[in-house]
Design a protein around this motif. Structure first.
Motif, PDB file in Angstrom:
ATOM      1  N   VAL A   1      -5.695  10.114  -3.150  1.00 24.99           N
ATOM      2  CA  VAL A   1      -5.630   8.650  -3.177  1.00 24.99           C
ATOM      3  C   VAL A   1      -4.272   8.173  -2.664  1.00 24.99           C
ATOM      4  O   VAL A   1      -4.188   7.208  -1.890  1.00 24.99           O
ATOM      5  N   GLY A   2      -3.192   8.854  -3.073  1.00 25.55           N
ATOM      6  CA  GLY A   2      -1.859   8.484  -2.608  1.00 25.55           C
ATOM      7  C   GLY A   2      -1.717   8.633  -1.103  1.00 25.55           C
ATOM      8  O   GLY A   2      -1.160   7.767  -0.428  1.00 25.55           O
ATOM      9  N   PHE A   3      -2.245   9.738  -0.564  1.00 30.64           N
ATOM     10  CA  PHE A   3      -2.183   9.946   0.886  1.00 30.64           C
ATOM     11  C   PHE A   3      -2.979   8.871   1.618  1.00 30.64           C
ATOM     12  O   PHE A   3      -2.529   8.333   2.637  1.00 30.64           O
ATOM     13  N   ALA A   4      -4.167   8.540   1.097  1.00 30.22           N
ATOM     14  CA  ALA A   4      -4.984   7.510   1.735  1.00 30.22           C
ATOM     15  C   ALA A   4      -4.295   6.152   1.694  1.00 30.22           C
ATOM     16  O   ALA A   4      -4.363   5.376   2.658  1.00 30.22           O
ATOM     17  N   GLU A   5      -3.601   5.842   0.598  1.00 30.69           N
ATOM     18  CA  GLU A   5      -2.893   4.567   0.507  1.00 30.69           C
ATOM     19  C   GLU A   5      -1.709   4.507   1.472  1.00 30.69           C
ATOM     20  O   GLU A   5      -1.476   3.471   2.106  1.00 30.69           O
ATOM     21  N   VAL A   6      -0.961   5.586   1.575  1.00 29.78           N
ATOM     22  CA  VAL A   6       0.177   5.602   2.508  1.00 29.78           C
ATOM     23  C   VAL A   6      -0.323   5.491   3.944  1.00 29.78           C
ATOM     24  O   VAL A   6       0.200   4.692   4.733  1.00 29.78           O
ATOM     25  N   LEU A   7      -1.337   6.267   4.290  1.00 29.04           N
ATOM     26  CA  LEU A   7      -1.884   6.208   5.643  1.00 29.04           C
ATOM     27  C   LEU A   7      -2.462   4.828   5.944  1.00 29.04           C
ATOM     28  O   LEU A   7      -2.236   4.263   7.020  1.00 29.04           O
TER      29      LEU A   7
ATOM     30  N   PHE B   1       0.830  -1.200   0.000  1.00 28.18           N
ATOM     31  CA  PHE B   1       0.000   0.000   0.000  1.00 28.18           C
ATOM     32  C   PHE B   1       0.870   1.257   0.000  1.00 28.18           C
ATOM     33  O   PHE B   1       0.602   2.207  -0.743  1.00 28.18           O
ATOM     34  N   ILE B   2       1.891   1.272   0.848  1.00 31.05           N
ATOM     35  CA  ILE B   2       2.776   2.440   0.933  1.00 31.05           C
ATOM     36  C   ILE B   2       3.494   2.649  -0.399  1.00 31.05           C
ATOM     37  O   ILE B   2       3.613   3.784  -0.886  1.00 31.05           O
ATOM     38  N   ASN B   3       3.943   1.560  -1.024  1.00 22.66           N
ATOM     39  CA  ASN B   3       4.629   1.663  -2.308  1.00 22.66           C
ATOM     40  C   ASN B   3       3.708   2.264  -3.370  1.00 22.66           C
ATOM     41  O   ASN B   3       4.105   3.173  -4.099  1.00 22.66           O
ATOM     42  N   SER B   4       2.490   1.787  -3.470  1.00 29.07           N
ATOM     43  CA  SER B   4       1.586   2.322  -4.496  1.00 29.07           C
ATOM     44  C   SER B   4       1.186   3.758  -4.177  1.00 29.07           C
ATOM     45  O   SER B   4       0.989   4.565  -5.086  1.00 29.07           O
TER      46      SER B   4
END
Length: 102
Positions: free
Chosen positions: A56-62, A17-20
């Motif tokens: 979307v990127g912030f939500a995936e990292v979090l 998730f963090i990578n994407s």
């Protein structure tokens, strides 16, 4: 042993998730060259909305960070109890419907 396996799976899933999510910010994974035209149009439409990809990127990292933390992932006792309760309830509902249909 079970906790170590669950932590390992949570770690791998969280890191994916963090990578994407980081890829949405830094674009370090190239897109395939042979993408269909409809997919290229869709991605172009997504890029028109300037705030969508960072969100979307912030939500995936979090989400990835929270999934790695044992209190937030599938390995916490509260989550296990909730999952067990949902599975038992749904299994009972399914069995009742299956037996009633006969």
């Amino acid at each position: 042993m079970k906790n170590k396996i669950l932590f390992g799976l949570s770690l791998l899933f969280g890191l994916m998730f963090i990578n994407s999510g980081l890829n949405k910010f830094f674009n370090y994974m190239p897109m395939p060259k042979d993408m269909p035209e409809s997919m290229l149009k869709l991605m172009a439409a997504f890029m028109q909305i300037s705030w969508l990809m960072p969100l979307v990127g912030f939500a995936e990292v979090l989400g990835g960070v929270l999934f790695i933390i044992p209190l937030c992932g599938a390995s916490s006792p509260a989550d296990q109890a909730l999952i067990d309760r949902i599975v038992r309830q749904n299994a009972g509902d399914f069995a009742g419907r299956f037996l009633a249909a006969k």
